[in-house]
Design an enzyme around this catalytic site. Sequence first.
Site, PDB file in Angstrom:
ATOM      1  CG  ASP A 103      -0.243  -0.049   2.537  1.00  0.00           C
ATOM      2  OD1 ASP A 103       0.978   0.262   2.590  1.00  0.00           O
ATOM      3  OD2 ASP A 103      -0.894  -0.371   3.538  1.00  0.00           O
ATOM      4  CG  LEU A 104      -0.780   5.094  -0.932  1.00  0.00           C
ATOM      5  CD1 LEU A 104      -1.781   6.192  -0.655  1.00  0.00           C
ATOM      6  CD2 LEU A 104       0.058   5.419  -2.149  1.00  0.00           C
TER       7      LEU A 104
END
Length: 130
Positions: free
Chosen positions: A15-16
């Site tokens: 994810d980020l």
Amino acid sequence: MMHVFNLRVYYEDTDLAGIVYYANYLKFIERARSEWVRGLGVDQSALRAQGVVFAVRRVVADYVRPAVFDDELQVRTQVLAATGARLTLAQTVWRGDALLFEAEVQLVCLSDAGRAVRFPAVVLAAVTVM
């Protein structure tokens, strides 16, 4: 007996924050189950041609520690219980000696009409040999 499946974490798995996105652990254990079944000598394509497919009925999962980009992971699969109608597996994801994820997965078989059917004898025989 335990089946072991090795994999590496790619950017697309994160994810980020650079941590493996939670749903990807389900993909990791799915890949491991596919390789486990193949290793048992069960041809899933042949079963599907006969109108029988595996389906996940239930998953209980616990996320213990995060994995990150470029980690080398190991998915371990063990049979907990096998009946004519259900297989229950323990699947864990490890990074070295560190447990990252654990799940109990219950599998069933479905007909091509979506109805529950018993596991084919070839599958049960392969699982009970373990």
